[in-house]
Design an enzyme around this catalytic site. Sequence first.
Site, mmCIF file in Angstrom:
data_model
loop_
_atom_site.group_PDB
_atom_site.id
_atom_site.type_symbol
_atom_site.label_atom_id
_atom_site.label_comp_id
_atom_site.label_asym_id
_atom_site.label_seq_id
_atom_site.Cartn_x
_atom_site.Cartn_y
_atom_site.Cartn_z
ATOM 1 N N ARG A 101 41.492 -3.961 -56.864
ATOM 2 C CA ARG A 101 42.811 -3.591 -56.347
ATOM 3 C C ARG A 101 43.064 -2.119 -56.594
ATOM 4 N NH1 ARG A 101 48.019 -2.892 -58.220
ATOM 5 N NH2 ARG A 101 49.705 -3.585 -56.826
ATOM 6 N N GLU A 182 66.246 -6.423 -32.897
ATOM 7 C CA GLU A 182 65.506 -7.524 -32.271
ATOM 8 C C GLU A 182 65.720 -8.787 -33.075
ATOM 9 O OE1 GLU A 182 61.384 -6.331 -32.349
ATOM 10 O OE2 GLU A 182 61.543 -5.640 -34.419
ATOM 11 N N LEU A 206 59.366 -4.078 -32.080
ATOM 12 C CA LEU A 206 58.020 -4.407 -31.633
ATOM 13 C C LEU A 206 57.931 -4.247 -30.123
ATOM 14 C CD1 LEU A 206 55.230 -5.552 -32.466
ATOM 15 C CD2 LEU A 206 56.120 -7.801 -31.847
#
Length: 286
Positions: A101, A182, A206
């Site tokens: 990580r 949206e 989007l």
Amino acid sequence: MTRTVYVNGEYLPEGEATVSIFDRGFLMADAVYEVTSVLGGKLIDFDGHAVRLERSLKELDMQAPCSKEELLEIHRKLVELNGIEEGMIYLQVTRGSDGDRDFVFPSEDTKPTLVLFTQNKPGLANAPAAQEGIKVISIEDIRWGRRDIKTVQLLYPSMGKMMAKKAGADDAWMVEDGYVTEGTSNNAYFVKDGKIVTRPLSNDILHGITRKAVLRMAEEAQMEIEERLFTIEEAKDADEAFVTSASAFVMPVVEIDGATVGDGVPGRIAKRLREIYLDESMKAAI
């Protein structure tokens, strides 16, 4: 029946599919996705989803896991293996894993992770909700600023769905600086005096594949369209409202924040656009 899924070049029973715990999609939401609907065993608007996927990857400086032609073959194979007549195919690309990580991106030779699976949805095209309409609530939009990239950062949209459920509604429309952006998983519209109003494209929403197709079809049907910012109050006062998405197609909205929209039933324009979209999309399906 156990689904067959695709993971990094292999078709596997879903119970045998694994990715690394160090995958950046898991650790950092460093991943993008697409959902393509299947009707009549064929893919709806595959090219549009492939183009948007390419754009999302480019915006995040993430390498493509394979070619568009290879993706199409994988989609078709999964439809065949799982016997999908009506449903969806979910695709996810992550930046992969270099075995640990780190906030810093892994080296350029780290292979991206590619996962696809199907969802069988009989009756998708004739969903009862399309005959009755859905109810939405409004919530504050607190997502990151690049909503035009279809990332897997879906925690807040998921929370929005739950807020709607707790309020006895079906979905939520997000509002930023007083204007609707949206829905949690769809683009939003209202109709007033025959004119379709929806927010214009930007980084704030989007760039919906179904949105693009529906607006084109509405224009071809000589419907009036206005792309501008709009408020929840305007939508409440509209003659009708609806949303579009790859899985809902064109879905009428009959209530917003408890206020009835129009006559409280799916409107004429929303119903007509759904008919046109399904008809044209199935003709063009591959």
